[in-house]
Design an enzyme around this catalytic site. Sequence first.
Site, PDB file in Angstrom:
ATOM      1  N   HIS A  13      57.671  46.779  24.581  1.00 50.85           N
ATOM      2  CA  HIS A  13      58.470  46.962  22.841  1.00 50.85           C
ATOM      3  C   HIS A  13      57.602  45.103  22.355  1.00 50.85           C
ATOM      4  CE1 HIS A  13      62.078  47.681  20.244  1.00 50.85           C
ATOM      5  NE2 HIS A  13      61.944  45.560  20.785  1.00 50.85           N
ATOM      6  N   CYS A  14      58.275  44.436  22.933  1.00 53.16           N
ATOM      7  CA  CYS A  14      57.593  43.357  22.148  1.00 53.16           C
ATOM      8  C   CYS A  14      56.512  43.358  20.972  1.00 53.16           C
ATOM      9  CB  CYS A  14      57.846  41.651  23.420  1.00 53.16           C
ATOM     10  SG  CYS A  14      59.271  41.967  24.135  1.00 53.16           S
ATOM     11  N   ILE A  15      55.121  43.287  22.041  1.00 55.30           N
ATOM     12  CA  ILE A  15      54.118  42.502  21.070  1.00 55.30           C
ATOM     13  C   ILE A  15      53.801  43.488  20.432  1.00 55.30           C
ATOM     14  CG2 ILE A  15      52.194  41.974  21.500  1.00 55.30           C
ATOM     15  CD1 ILE A  15      52.308  40.669  24.120  1.00 55.30           C
TER      16      ILE A  15
END
Length: 419
Positions: A260-262
């Site tokens: 989900h983050c990068i």
Amino acid sequence: MYVDLLVIGLGYVGLPLAREAAFSGLRVVGYDLAGDVASGLNAGRSHVGDISDTDVAEMRARGFRATSIEADVGAPDTVVICVPTPLSAAGGPDLAAVSAATELTGRLLRPGMLVVLESTTYPGTTDEVIRPLLEMASGLTAGAEFSLAYSPERIDPGNRHYGLRNTPKVVGGQTPSCSDAAMRFYGKLCDQVVRAKSAREAEMAKLLENTYRHVNIALVNEMAIFCHELGVDLWDAIQCAATKPFGFHAFLPGPGVGGHCIPIDPNYLSYKVRTLGYPFRFVELAQEINSRMPGYIVDRAAELLNRNAKPLNGAHVLLLGVTYKKDVADQRESPVRVIGRKLRSRGAVLAYHDPYVAEWPLGGEAIRRAEDLDTEVANADLVILLQDHTAYDLDQISRVAGLLLDTRGRIAGPHVAAL
């Protein structure tokens, strides 16, 4: 019924928070719109890889309960919002879940409460979106009658060394008194709490962390492409550079970025910068490079097969590891899905193996799962190592495979091509 903490959103962020709070002696209720998630937790079943069924049973023994019914959440002293923030169709942040959770919180709000947003978003969200919704719903004023803060989640799925307790926790309040309240709350759960100047700096800290990783991964991914053309072993170069005890941090190339983050978070920052009237060129270039990697992997696969007098069309290709990260079951934003679609569009016959994934559909069609791994590796025209799970015996895979593309720099051999 009064409770110490209400966690809204019981996914990869919310459930670890609820566990740590319950284990710290707080009375915790978890709210999630998914009824099956709530009922599963109440029955002692975890749906999050880092939280075991034993953990859930212990949480339940300490009074934790989950619900999908607003009327059952009770009267909390603190509410922490941990809902997803995906990208909208236009490429900006989709705050629908955050807004809905905030409106729910506004209906519960009473003087003296603390509200914290942990969902990743752009700088200014707490002040520009959350605060007005809460004040409108409750008639109360943030900083005077209730406390409002932002604290970026730092959950790293599969990390056995760092969890919520021993990872420094950043908090930033709407006012200094809001920061004080958030510091007191997280001080019960975390060994170290770091005070940001305000909620905006705390929001930016999260985006800075992931943008830093995003652009550095893009750097080594681009280097991997031209190092292949130059005949340079980039993996060896990285190992050599990493011996410098200062001024260098090793990042490794791969088949793309996932989770989900990068792939997502830097776009929030880019979105906010565009509202100022100019592009965030570094982030947009990194996105372009990292998004290019799945196509590059497919081109390399075709090149390797051609060298061995085999076309990609009709070739039996075995994909090893389809999750976005090593030793986790999480497939969110995994670049392997793009690689699989591109390979199939060019006529490859796909099979996959992943010790954490029992079924792997592409475009609604189930891809065959390899059961006898040694036999499948030996019979494939090409094996592509996409995730080097610890469960894989890489030496054995190297011995058995006829042709192998290693995107993780883990396998050597005359029939092995590195990324």
